[in-house]
Design an enzyme around this catalytic site. Structure first.
Site, PDB file in Angstrom:
ATOM      1  N   HIS A   1       0.883  -1.292  -0.407  1.00 42.66           N
ATOM      2  CA  HIS A   1      -0.065   0.107   0.294  1.00 42.66           C
ATOM      3  C   HIS A   1       1.057   0.998   0.254  1.00 42.66           C
ATOM      4  CE1 HIS A   1      -3.733  -2.015   0.304  1.00 42.66           C
ATOM      5  NE2 HIS A   1      -3.335  -2.589   1.107  1.00 42.66           N
TER       6      HIS A   1
ATOM      7  N   ALA B   1      11.123 -21.961   5.145  1.00 38.91           N
ATOM      8  CA  ALA B   1      10.016 -22.101   5.503  1.00 38.91           C
ATOM      9  C   ALA B   1       9.356 -20.221   6.362  1.00 38.91           C
ATOM     10  CB  ALA B   1       9.994 -23.114   7.209  1.00 38.91           C
TER      11      ALA B   1
ATOM     12  N   ALA C   1      15.305 -19.996   5.908  1.00 38.41           N
ATOM     13  CA  ALA C   1      13.884 -20.511   6.440  1.00 38.41           C
ATOM     14  C   ALA C   1      14.159 -18.717   7.522  1.00 38.41           C
ATOM     15  CB  ALA C   1      13.815 -21.203   7.350  1.00 38.41           C
TER      16      ALA C   1
END
Length: 167
Positions: free
Chosen positions: A101, A129, A147
């Site tokens: 945004h 992950a 990760a």
């Protein structure tokens, strides 16, 4: 399984382009299924969300190559273009987006338009992950994202990045 085949059939009827032998487990496509392309042999685990925003265009906003794998609780959120190459693996809890945004202090957040830049992820990439890939990023072929990394800049081919921001 039968449920996976029915999900594939329904998404094809709704306009998604889905290759052969694709397995979908509790995939969520909240809107615009015609904006999605999934290559042959791809596996998508439970609670993966493919979310597109905007009016219908001539191109697919989310394009996933063949033989890819997406673990549970991953979200791909596209307003312009997210392209993922063949053989790529995405760990659980990842978030990939091509937009955010505006941040003008003169306007309320909900009134501000999205700013977009396409994301591309190469072939045979491993995204660990709980990683985040943000707008405008290109990840080269054979790269590894550790990760928990937050990728804000391009990742060259055959490179390993980690951290916040990823380096």
């Amino acid at each position: 399984s039968v449920a996976s085949r029915l999900r594939v059939l329904l998404l094809r009827i709704l306009g998604a382009r889905i290759g052969a032998r694709v397995r979908l487990h509790k995939l969520s496509v909240p809107r615009n299924p015609w904006d999605i392309s999934i290559g042959a042999g791809t596996y998508i685990d439970d609670r993966v969300v493919l979310l597109t925003t905007g009016n219908r265009t001539t191109h697919r906003r989310i394009s996933i190559g063949k033989m890819c794998g997406f673990n549970r609780n991953t979200i791909i959120d596209s307003a312009e273009s997210v392209v993922i190459g063949d053989y790529t693996r995405v760990g659980p809890g990842c978030y990939i987006t091509d937009h955010d945004h505006g941040t003008s202090p003169q306007r309320k957040i909900y009134e501000q338009t999205l700013t977009t830049r396409p994301v591309s992820i190469g072939n045979d990439v491993w995204i660990g992950a709980h990683s985040v890939v943000l707008k405008g990023v290109h990840i080269g072929d054979y790269a590894i994202v550790a990760a928990g990394a937050i990728v804000t800049k391009d990742v060259p081919e055959s490179t390993i990045v980690a951290g916040v921001p990823a380096r």
